[in-house]
Design a protein around this motif. Structure first.
Motif, short mmCIF file in Angstrom:
data_model
loop_
_atom_site.label_atom_id
_atom_site.label_comp_id
_atom_site.label_asym_id
_atom_site.label_seq_id
_atom_site.Cartn_x
_atom_site.Cartn_y
_atom_site.Cartn_z
N ASN A 55 1.00 -1.34 0.12
CA ASN A 55 0.05 0.07 0.02
C ASN A 55 0.86 1.48 -0.03
N ALA A 56 1.91 1.21 0.72
CA ALA A 56 2.88 2.33 0.84
C ALA A 56 3.05 3.02 -0.51
N GLY A 57 3.18 4.38 -0.77
CA GLY A 57 3.44 5.23 -1.95
C GLY A 57 3.55 6.45 -1.68
N THR A 58 4.37 7.24 -2.69
CA THR A 58 4.31 8.63 -2.67
C THR A 58 4.06 9.28 -4.07
N ILE A 59 3.81 10.55 -4.08
CA ILE A 59 3.38 11.08 -5.23
C ILE A 59 4.28 12.35 -5.54
N ASP A 60 4.51 12.52 -6.89
CA ASP A 60 5.17 13.51 -7.48
C ASP A 60 4.39 14.04 -8.56
N ARG A 61 3.90 15.08 -8.90
CA ARG A 61 3.16 15.38 -10.04
C ARG A 61 3.76 16.11 -11.03
N ALA A 62 5.15 16.00 -10.82
CA ALA A 62 5.97 16.82 -12.07
C ALA A 62 5.79 16.68 -13.19
N ASP A 63 5.53 17.78 -14.05
CA ASP A 63 5.21 17.65 -15.51
C ASP A 63 6.61 17.69 -16.42
N LEU A 64 6.53 17.71 -17.82
CA LEU A 64 7.45 17.59 -18.63
C LEU A 64 8.43 18.75 -18.40
N SER A 65 8.41 19.86 -17.83
CA SER A 65 9.15 20.75 -17.72
C SER A 65 9.67 20.78 -16.52
N SER A 66 9.14 20.15 -15.56
CA SER A 66 9.90 20.03 -14.16
C SER A 66 10.38 18.52 -13.76
N VAL A 67 9.95 17.65 -14.70
CA VAL A 67 10.58 16.20 -13.98
C VAL A 67 12.15 15.96 -13.96
N THR A 68 12.53 15.50 -13.05
CA THR A 68 14.23 15.38 -12.98
C THR A 68 14.50 13.92 -12.90
N VAL A 69 15.75 13.58 -12.92
CA VAL A 69 16.10 12.32 -12.90
C VAL A 69 15.80 11.77 -11.31
N GLU A 70 16.23 12.66 -10.39
CA GLU A 70 15.93 12.39 -9.00
C GLU A 70 14.61 12.21 -8.79
N SER A 71 13.55 12.96 -9.30
CA SER A 71 12.23 12.35 -8.88
C SER A 71 11.56 11.18 -9.37
N MET A 72 12.18 11.01 -10.81
CA MET A 72 11.82 9.81 -11.27
C MET A 72 12.42 8.51 -10.53
N GLN A 73 13.66 8.45 -10.15
CA GLN A 73 14.34 7.63 -9.52
C GLN A 73 13.48 7.39 -7.88
N SER A 74 13.22 8.59 -7.29
CA SER A 74 12.81 8.16 -5.94
C SER A 74 11.15 7.53 -6.05
N LEU A 75 10.55 7.90 -7.02
CA LEU A 75 9.04 7.45 -6.89
C LEU A 75 9.31 6.03 -7.60
N TYR A 76 10.07 5.72 -8.51
CA TYR A 76 10.27 4.40 -8.94
C TYR A 76 10.76 3.47 -7.78
N LEU A 77 11.60 3.96 -7.00
CA LEU A 77 12.07 3.09 -5.81
C LEU A 77 11.11 2.73 -5.04
N THR A 78 10.26 3.75 -4.53
CA THR A 78 9.23 3.56 -3.39
C THR A 78 8.06 2.70 -4.07
N ASN A 79 7.52 3.27 -5.31
CA ASN A 79 5.95 2.73 -5.71
C ASN A 79 6.44 1.48 -6.57
N THR A 80 7.54 1.15 -6.99
CA THR A 80 7.56 -0.01 -7.97
C THR A 80 8.74 -0.87 -7.58
N ILE A 81 9.92 -0.49 -7.28
CA ILE A 81 10.94 -1.48 -6.87
C ILE A 81 10.66 -2.02 -5.45
N GLY A 82 10.32 -1.33 -4.57
CA GLY A 82 10.03 -1.81 -3.08
C GLY A 82 9.02 -2.63 -3.27
#
Ligand code: NDP
Length: 249
Positions: A92-119
């Motif tokens: 169930n645990a998850g986090t959100i980041d609503r970054a759009d195309l102009s604001s998305v960063t490598v860090e925000s992608m990695q962070s959410l991927y780690l918590t929401n997918t890899i974990g």
């Protein structure tokens, strides 16, 4: 009827996770063990209040973004289960980041991927021997959430078919990845009689959903427990919402 002997829930200290713990304890046949995990047990006051009201609840530390800590958590669960298996894992645990195309960063992608997918994937992997043990305890019984299952808390926002507004890169992509985890597990674990399903909780009034969301955590979880009670071979490897409607990938 939903009657797992044991269930482990991640992110159980607030929001949907906390409500899941509360409503599992209210089932007609409540689980003997509810592993309510969270990353900061010291601050999980609501969870400790629930744990005081039921000896079934064990509050355990588990940060889903730190897979290296999963073996220790699994050992704690194993000790409490005393030789029996784990029927149901709810990622169930998850986090959100609503970054759009102009604001998305490598860090925000990695962070959410780690918590929401890899974990969720690696937690399922770590707990698999215990889930397999639960499945083997009822040979001949059809697949169900009471027997042996992995439920991943996804979001409709992770559906490609539903995406008409774009944006929200980190969240959408991490949940789309989680959906593939569900699908893959459903294929790989079918022969073990272990169900794997993605559930969308609805648009829920929690810290994540915000006050203008459409339903309360209580309504969402009531719906999801009914849906979980009915999951079977036909719904293995699908994404359903809290009302039981199938959402296309
Ligand atoms: P909340 O923000 O209210 O709660 C999120 C929970 O996840 C908290 O318990 C939080 O713990 C926990 N969490 C976050 N990161 C970690 C981590 N690394 N390790 C362990 N726990 C962590 O969200 P909701 O209850 O609304 O959401 C629950 C799930 O439902 C999520 O997966 C979310 O994506 C999904 N969902 C929610 C929707 C909604 O409308 N609310 C819609 C669609 C999906 P902590 O307190 O330590 O931060």
């Amino acid at each position: 009827m939903l009657s797992p002997r044991s269930v482990l829930i991640t992110g159980a200290n607030r929001g949907i996770g906390l409500e899941l713990v509360r409503q599992f304890l209210q089932l007609e046949t409540p689980p003997r063990h509810v592993f309510a995990t969270c990353r900061c047990p010291d601050k999980a006051e609501d969870l400790h209040t629930l744990a005081k009201s039921s000896s079934a609840v064990s509050v355990l530390k588990l940060d889903v973004s730190v897979p290296a800590s999963f073996p220790r958590a699994r050992e704690e669960v194993e000790v409490i289960l005393q030789g029996s298996g784990l029927n149901l894992l709810i990622n169930n645990a998850g986090t959100i980041d609503r970054a759009d195309l102009s604001s998305v960063t490598v860090e925000s992608m990695q962070s959410l991927y780690l918590t929401n997918t890899i974990g969720p994937l690696f937690l399922a992997k770590e707990l698999l021997p215990l889930i397999q043990k639960a499945a083997k305890a009822s040979p001949g019984q059809p697949m169900s959430c009471s027997k042996a299952a992995i439920v991943n808390m996804t979001s409709k926002v992770g559906s490609m078919a539903d995406n008409r507004s774009g944006g929200r890169y980190p969240y959408r992509i991490s949940k789309a990845g989680l959906n593939m985890v569900t699908k893959n597990l459903s294929v790989d674990l079918m022969s073990d009689d272990i169900l794997s399903t993605s559930l969308h909780p609805g648009y829920v009034k929690t810290d994540m959903g915000g006050p203008s969301a459409l339903i309360t955590a209580e309504q969402s979880v009531q719906g999801m427990l009914t849906v979980m009670a009915g999951l079977n071979t036909e719904t293995n490897g699908l994404m359903l919402d809290y009302a039981g409607k199938i959402i296309p990938w």
